[in-house]
Design a protein around this motif. Sequence first.
Motif, PDB file in Angstrom:
ATOM      1  N   ALA A  89       9.750   4.224  -4.242  1.00 50.89           N
ATOM      2  CA  ALA A  89       8.436   3.861  -3.721  1.00 50.89           C
ATOM      3  C   ALA A  89       8.622   3.059  -2.450  1.00 50.89           C
ATOM      4  CB  ALA A  89       7.651   3.057  -4.756  1.00 50.89           C
ATOM      5  N   LEU A  90       7.866   3.402  -1.415  1.00 48.11           N
ATOM      6  CA  LEU A  90       7.883   2.653  -0.167  1.00 48.11           C
ATOM      7  C   LEU A  90       6.527   1.970   0.019  1.00 48.11           C
ATOM      8  CD1 LEU A  90       9.741   4.932   2.382  1.00 48.11           C
ATOM      9  CD2 LEU A  90      10.601   2.978   1.118  1.00 48.11           C
ATOM     10  N   PHE A  91       6.571   0.662   0.192  1.00 44.79           N
ATOM     11  CA  PHE A  91       5.380  -0.146   0.418  1.00 44.79           C
ATOM     12  C   PHE A  91       5.235  -0.417   1.914  1.00 44.79           C
ATOM     13  CE2 PHE A  91       6.434  -0.887  -3.930  1.00 44.79           C
ATOM     14  CZ  PHE A  91       5.292  -1.333  -4.596  1.00 44.79           C
ATOM     15  N   SER A  92       4.042  -0.304   2.424  1.00 45.67           N
ATOM     16  CA  SER A  92       3.782  -0.659   3.821  1.00 45.67           C
ATOM     17  C   SER A  92       2.332  -1.107   3.955  1.00 45.67           C
ATOM     18  CB  SER A  92       4.059   0.521   4.754  1.00 45.67           C
ATOM     19  OG  SER A  92       3.239   1.629   4.432  1.00 45.67           O
ATOM     20  N   TYR A  93       2.139  -2.197   4.671  1.00 49.94           N
ATOM     21  CA  TYR A  93       0.797  -2.760   4.836  1.00 49.94           C
ATOM     22  C   TYR A  93       0.120  -2.136   6.044  1.00 49.94           C
ATOM     23  CZ  TYR A  93      -2.944  -6.207   5.259  1.00 49.94           C
ATOM     24  OH  TYR A  93      -4.173  -6.822   5.333  1.00 49.94           O
ATOM     25  N   GLN A  94      -1.149  -1.800   5.884  1.00 49.09           N
ATOM     26  CA  GLN A  94      -1.930  -1.198   6.955  1.00 49.09           C
ATOM     27  C   GLN A  94      -3.070  -2.138   7.325  1.00 49.09           C
ATOM     28  OE1 GLN A  94      -3.163   2.567   5.261  1.00 49.09           O
ATOM     29  NE2 GLN A  94      -1.096   2.965   4.500  1.00 49.09           N
ATOM     30  N   ASP A  95      -3.064  -2.595   8.561  1.00 46.78           N
ATOM     31  CA  ASP A  95      -4.060  -3.558   9.035  1.00 46.78           C
ATOM     32  C   ASP A  95      -5.348  -2.834   9.408  1.00 46.78           C
ATOM     33  OD1 ASP A  95      -5.258  -5.890   9.869  1.00 46.78           O
ATOM     34  OD2 ASP A  95      -4.308  -5.867  11.846  1.00 46.78           O
ATOM     35  N   ASN A 168       3.864  14.412  -3.790  1.00 46.92           N
ATOM     36  CA  ASN A 168       4.124  12.990  -3.895  1.00 46.92           C
ATOM     37  C   ASN A 168       2.877  12.300  -4.453  1.00 46.92           C
ATOM     38  OD1 ASN A 168       2.495  13.175  -1.669  1.00 46.92           O
ATOM     39  ND2 ASN A 168       3.910  12.209  -0.251  1.00 46.92           N
ATOM     40  N   TYR A 169       3.004  11.020  -4.730  1.00 47.77           N
ATOM     41  CA  TYR A 169       1.926  10.265  -5.359  1.00 47.77           C
ATOM     42  C   TYR A 169       1.608   9.062  -4.489  1.00 47.77           C
ATOM     43  CZ  TYR A 169      -0.583   7.582  -8.954  1.00 47.77           C
ATOM     44  OH  TYR A 169      -1.523   6.873  -9.668  1.00 47.77           O
ATOM     45  N   MET A 180      -2.591  -2.140   1.234  1.00 51.78           N
ATOM     46  CA  MET A 180      -1.176  -1.938   0.955  1.00 51.78           C
ATOM     47  C   MET A 180      -0.994  -0.496   0.504  1.00 51.78           C
ATOM     48  SD  MET A 180       1.849  -3.301   0.995  1.00 51.78           S
ATOM     49  CE  MET A 180       1.588  -5.096   0.961  1.00 51.78           C
ATOM     50  N   GLY A 181      -0.280   0.259   1.308  1.00 51.22           N
ATOM     51  CA  GLY A 181      -0.029   1.657   0.968  1.00 51.22           C
ATOM     52  C   GLY A 181       1.290   1.797   0.241  1.00 51.22           C
ATOM     53  N   VAL A 182       1.298   2.612  -0.799  1.00 43.51           N
ATOM     54  CA  VAL A 182       2.522   2.875  -1.551  1.00 43.51           C
ATOM     55  C   VAL A 182       2.636   4.376  -1.774  1.00 43.51           C
ATOM     56  CG1 VAL A 182       3.945   2.199  -3.508  1.00 43.51           C
ATOM     57  CG2 VAL A 182       2.005   0.754  -2.839  1.00 43.51           C
ATOM     58  N   THR A 183       3.777   4.925  -1.439  1.00 43.76           N
ATOM     59  CA  THR A 183       4.028   6.338  -1.687  1.00 43.76           C
ATOM     60  C   THR A 183       5.222   6.481  -2.602  1.00 43.76           C
ATOM     61  OG1 THR A 183       3.145   6.990   0.465  1.00 43.76           O
ATOM     62  CG2 THR A 183       4.536   8.580  -0.668  1.00 43.76           C
ATOM     63  N   VAL A 184       5.009   7.147  -3.729  1.00 39.04           N
ATOM     64  CA  VAL A 184       6.071   7.420  -4.688  1.00 39.04           C
ATOM     65  C   VAL A 184       6.504   8.871  -4.510  1.00 39.04           C
ATOM     66  CG1 VAL A 184       6.685   7.599  -7.139  1.00 39.04           C
ATOM     67  CG2 VAL A 184       5.174   5.754  -6.346  1.00 39.04           C
ATOM     68  N   VAL A 185       7.790   9.071  -4.318  1.00 42.28           N
ATOM     69  CA  VAL A 185       8.307  10.425  -4.135  1.00 42.28           C
ATOM     70  C   VAL A 185       9.369  10.690  -5.189  1.00 42.28           C
ATOM     71  CG1 VAL A 185       9.199  12.072  -2.467  1.00 42.28           C
ATOM     72  CG2 VAL A 185       7.960  10.053  -1.681  1.00 42.28           C
ATOM     73  N   LEU A 191       7.840  14.031 -11.571  1.00 36.95           N
ATOM     74  CA  LEU A 191       6.790  13.191 -10.999  1.00 36.95           C
ATOM     75  C   LEU A 191       5.944  12.494 -12.053  1.00 36.95           C
ATOM     76  CD1 LEU A 191       5.518  12.190  -8.398  1.00 36.95           C
ATOM     77  CD2 LEU A 191       3.914  14.096  -8.519  1.00 36.95           C
ATOM     78  N   ALA A 192       5.593  13.182 -13.127  1.00 33.43           N
ATOM     79  CA  ALA A 192       4.752  12.565 -14.158  1.00 33.43           C
ATOM     80  C   ALA A 192       5.426  11.317 -14.725  1.00 33.43           C
ATOM     81  CB  ALA A 192       4.456  13.570 -15.266  1.00 33.43           C
ATOM     82  N   ALA A 193       6.714  11.440 -15.022  1.00 37.80           N
ATOM     83  CA  ALA A 193       7.446  10.293 -15.545  1.00 37.80           C
ATOM     84  C   ALA A 193       7.573   9.204 -14.486  1.00 37.80           C
ATOM     85  CB  ALA A 193       8.828  10.725 -16.027  1.00 37.80           C
ATOM     86  N   ALA A 194       7.750   9.623 -13.223  1.00 38.69           N
ATOM     87  CA  ALA A 194       7.866   8.651 -12.137  1.00 38.69           C
ATOM     88  C   ALA A 194       6.573   7.861 -11.966  1.00 38.69           C
ATOM     89  CB  ALA A 194       8.218   9.372 -10.836  1.00 38.69           C
TER      90      ALA A 194
END
Length: 281
Positions: A89-95, A168-169, A180-185, A191-194
């Motif tokens: 998962a990558l977290f990134s803040y969007q202003d 992706n999710y 706060m954006g989060v993308t799980v790949v 993916l379901a388990a992730a």
Amino acid sequence: MKRLVLVLFALLLSCLGETAVAQQNPVAGLPWQVGPVTVKLGTHATLNVPDGYAFLDAAGTRSLREIMHDPPSNGDQYTLAPKPIKWIALFSYQDTGYVKDDEKLDPDAILQSYRDGTTEANKQRRERGWDELNVIGWYAQPLYDSQIKSLTWSLLVENTGNHQRAVNYDTRLLGRHGVMGVTVVSAPDNLAAAITSFKSTLSGFQFAPGESYAEYRPGDRVAEYGLAALITGGALAVAAKKGLFTVIGSFLIAAWKFVLAGFVALSAWVKNLFKKKQSTQ
């Protein structure tokens, strides 16, 4: 986001779950913080990293990208992954400003916008000699939780040339001054388990004092768009100026090329990893 999956693939190849490999890989020397530990996501939020997970701060994530010859993103990113790594998962803040959540989402209309945008993007892909893309549909329709101010969705696309699929999710956690954006790949078959695993960590997410959605005050900057635009990469916010399909098409052509390439490699890596494990048993 356009380099998102290349970062994912590079990190997975480091195979932190395989100690012998990790000891010989520079990724192992990055400043991983192993849970349980509380970490900062910039100045905007904190995350309680539970036992069995590892975290890279912004500097560590930048170093990771440099090791993998992946140009840095415009803003800070933070990496969360389970051990052994099965997703990232990558977290990134969007202003963005304060995003009003009074918009009723229309999944069919949003999906059609993606498809129309993909049609526009495919014109450019053909000109560049790239395979075309096909938006198959929602893996998970957009869902907004008004209690925790969280927007989630998952889109499934296909490369029409080799029929490789990518999914992706995405999660957007709404705050007072931004999102706060989060993308799980993950590999599609995991993916379901992730998603379940990732959701279990969200109880440890918290905006900093004064940054939560509930702390909005009159006079705060308000975003020019609503929830639907968060799903389409902000495209709807500027649709009136540039043309809806052109904007979404530009967004898709920049992002999905890397998503598809990453998942082809990721799927192969996961399969090879399991084969190696089975052969050593």
